[in-house]
Design a protein around this motif. Structure first.
Motif, PDB file in Angstrom:
ATOM      1  N   LYS A   1      78.375 105.490 -63.319  1.00  0.00           N
ATOM      2  CA  LYS A   1      77.038 104.877 -63.429  1.00  0.00           C
ATOM      3  C   LYS A   1      76.694 103.993 -62.241  1.00  0.00           C
ATOM      4  O   LYS A   1      75.562 103.970 -61.784  1.00  0.00           O
ATOM      5  N   SER A   2      77.668 103.254 -61.753  1.00  0.00           N
ATOM      6  CA  SER A   2      77.378 102.281 -60.706  1.00  0.00           C
ATOM      7  C   SER A   2      77.273 102.908 -59.318  1.00  0.00           C
ATOM      8  O   SER A   2      76.539 102.431 -58.476  1.00  0.00           O
ATOM      9  N   GLY A   3      78.055 103.936 -59.069  1.00  0.00           N
ATOM     10  CA  GLY A   3      78.080 104.554 -57.752  1.00  0.00           C
ATOM     11  C   GLY A   3      79.167 104.002 -56.849  1.00  0.00           C
ATOM     12  O   GLY A   3      79.429 104.521 -55.773  1.00  0.00           O
ATOM     13  N   HIS A   4      79.812 102.906 -57.271  1.00  0.00           N
ATOM     14  CA  HIS A   4      80.899 102.329 -56.475  1.00  0.00           C
ATOM     15  C   HIS A   4      82.194 102.298 -57.280  1.00  0.00           C
ATOM     16  O   HIS A   4      82.188 102.481 -58.499  1.00  0.00           O
TER      17      HIS A   4
ATOM     18  N   GLN B   1      79.853 107.396 -45.900  1.00  0.00           N
ATOM     19  CA  GLN B   1      79.151 108.598 -46.342  1.00  0.00           C
ATOM     20  C   GLN B   1      77.666 108.410 -46.059  1.00  0.00           C
ATOM     21  O   GLN B   1      77.114 107.343 -46.319  1.00  0.00           O
ATOM     22  N   GLN B   2      77.053 109.435 -45.542  1.00  0.00           N
ATOM     23  CA  GLN B   2      75.649 109.357 -45.137  1.00  0.00           C
ATOM     24  C   GLN B   2      74.756 108.811 -46.252  1.00  0.00           C
ATOM     25  O   GLN B   2      74.786 109.282 -47.382  1.00  0.00           O
ATOM     26  N   ASN B   3      73.996 107.806 -45.933  1.00  0.00           N
ATOM     27  CA  ASN B   3      73.030 107.170 -46.845  1.00  0.00           C
ATOM     28  C   ASN B   3      73.644 106.513 -48.082  1.00  0.00           C
ATOM     29  O   ASN B   3      72.910 106.132 -48.988  1.00  0.00           O
ATOM     30  N   ASN B   4      74.965 106.391 -48.155  1.00  0.00           N
ATOM     31  CA  ASN B   4      75.571 105.722 -49.305  1.00  0.00           C
ATOM     32  C   ASN B   4      75.464 104.215 -49.104  1.00  0.00           C
ATOM     33  O   ASN B   4      75.831 103.697 -48.056  1.00  0.00           O
ATOM     34  N   VAL B   5      74.946 103.513 -50.107  1.00  0.00           N
ATOM     35  CA  VAL B   5      74.699 102.081 -49.980  1.00  0.00           C
ATOM     36  C   VAL B   5      75.952 101.241 -50.178  1.00  0.00           C
ATOM     37  O   VAL B   5      75.960 100.058 -49.858  1.00  0.00           O
ATOM     38  N   TRP B   6      77.021 101.835 -50.716  1.00  0.00           N
ATOM     39  CA  TRP B   6      78.218 101.085 -51.099  1.00  0.00           C
ATOM     40  C   TRP B   6      79.294 101.114 -50.013  1.00  0.00           C
ATOM     41  O   TRP B   6      79.566 102.147 -49.424  1.00  0.00           O
ATOM     42  N   VAL B   7      79.949  99.976 -49.825  1.00  0.00           N
ATOM     43  CA  VAL B   7      81.087  99.906 -48.913  1.00  0.00           C
ATOM     44  C   VAL B   7      82.295 100.578 -49.561  1.00  0.00           C
ATOM     45  O   VAL B   7      83.116 101.190 -48.886  1.00  0.00           O
ATOM     46  N   PHE B   8      82.379 100.501 -50.905  1.00  0.00           N
ATOM     47  CA  PHE B   8      83.438 101.160 -51.669  1.00  0.00           C
ATOM     48  C   PHE B   8      82.800 102.199 -52.604  1.00  0.00           C
ATOM     49  O   PHE B   8      82.741 102.001 -53.817  1.00  0.00           O
ATOM     50  N   PRO B   9      82.321 103.317 -52.043  1.00  0.00           N
ATOM     51  CA  PRO B   9      81.669 104.318 -52.903  1.00  0.00           C
ATOM     52  C   PRO B   9      82.665 104.941 -53.886  1.00  0.00           C
ATOM     53  O   PRO B   9      83.849 105.082 -53.574  1.00  0.00           O
ATOM     54  N   ALA B  10      82.174 105.278 -55.059  1.00  0.00           N
ATOM     55  CA  ALA B  10      83.028 105.907 -56.078  1.00  0.00           C
ATOM     56  C   ALA B  10      83.516 107.262 -55.583  1.00  0.00           C
ATOM     57  O   ALA B  10      82.764 107.996 -54.936  1.00  0.00           O
ATOM     58  N   THR B  11      84.762 107.567 -55.885  1.00  0.00           N
ATOM     59  CA  THR B  11      85.303 108.876 -55.499  1.00  0.00           C
ATOM     60  C   THR B  11      84.930 109.934 -56.535  1.00  0.00           C
ATOM     61  O   THR B  11      84.875 111.107 -56.231  1.00  0.00           O
ATOM     62  N   ARG B  12      84.669 109.470 -57.766  1.00  0.00           N
ATOM     63  CA  ARG B  12      84.166 110.352 -58.830  1.00  0.00           C
ATOM     64  C   ARG B  12      82.860 109.755 -59.329  1.00  0.00           C
ATOM     65  O   ARG B  12      82.702 108.540 -59.360  1.00  0.00           O
ATOM     66  N   PRO B  13      81.928 110.618 -59.741  1.00  0.00           N
ATOM     67  CA  PRO B  13      80.633 110.088 -60.206  1.00  0.00           C
ATOM     68  C   PRO B  13      80.794 109.089 -61.361  1.00  0.00           C
ATOM     69  O   PRO B  13      81.584 109.307 -62.280  1.00  0.00           O
TER      70      PRO B  13
END
Length: 197
Positions: free
Chosen positions: A130-133, A116-128
């Motif tokens: 606190k951590s983002g991953h 995902q554009q500009n997402n810092v995580w390799v495993f980004p959260a699918t739902r919002p």
């Protein structure tokens, strides 16, 4: 721990109600994925539509990294130019570097293609959150074990980490190198792998 911390920081000066209570002794766990179980596990993984679970399990097996280290992997910490993954804030608070073999590199490159554009995580959260991953894969892990017909095998997520160390030991890798690869501080923590046949 709470009362000792409060005493140390000066936030509590009364009697410690936990003084004298003996800890429940729990023997250290030695379980790892057996070579006969791996084909079942991988077959179920290949059938799984849960990409995060597939990639997580494979990365955990191939790198031996802890669950939260894998799930909180940042793109900035992965260097595919020299096949390294820096883990800056592991559980034991001592940063270490994981050498990446072809299998993890392939997984990371595939994830990079759908990043995902500009997402810092390799495993980004699918739902919002606190951590983002992604925070946990327990439910998906249980479902995977059932699919692999390993639901009664008493396999836990942390056993993936132990599997990497056990297979290294079985190949004759020294405990010092296993400990370094797993980011362990002491040989005592790594000695469980010396018991592998």
């Amino acid at each position: 721990k709470l009362y000792k911390f409060a005493e140390r920081t000066g936030n509590y000066t009364g009697a410690n109600p936990t003084a004298g209570i003996q800890f429940f002794h729990e023997p250290s766990r030695k379980r790892f994925v057996q070579s006969g179980e791996l084909p079942q596990l991988w077959a179920a993984l290949n059938r799984s539509e849960n990409r995060d679970l597939r990639d997580f399990v494979n990365l955990a097996l191939w790198t031996g990294a802890r669950k939260m280290d894998v799930l909180s992997m940042r793109w900035a910490d992965v260097s595919l130019d020299d096949n390294k993954w820096a883990i800056p804030d592991p559980k034991n608070r001592t940063p270490y570097v994981v050498p990446l073999t072809p299998e993890p590199i392939e997984i990371i490159k595939a994830r990079q293609q759908v990043r995902q554009q500009n997402n810092v995580w390799v495993f980004p959260a699918t739902r919002p959150n606190k951590s983002g991953h992604v925070q946990d894969v327990k439910v998906a892990w249980k479902k995977l074990l059932k699919e692999a017909k390993l639901e009664n095998a008493d396999l836990r997520i942390h056993d993936l980490r132990r599997t990497q160390g056990s297979f290294q030991a079985a190949q004759g890798t020294s405990l010092l190198l296993i400990g370094k690869a797993l980011g362990q501080k002491s040989l005592t923590a790594t000695q469980i792998y010396s018991q592998v046949d």
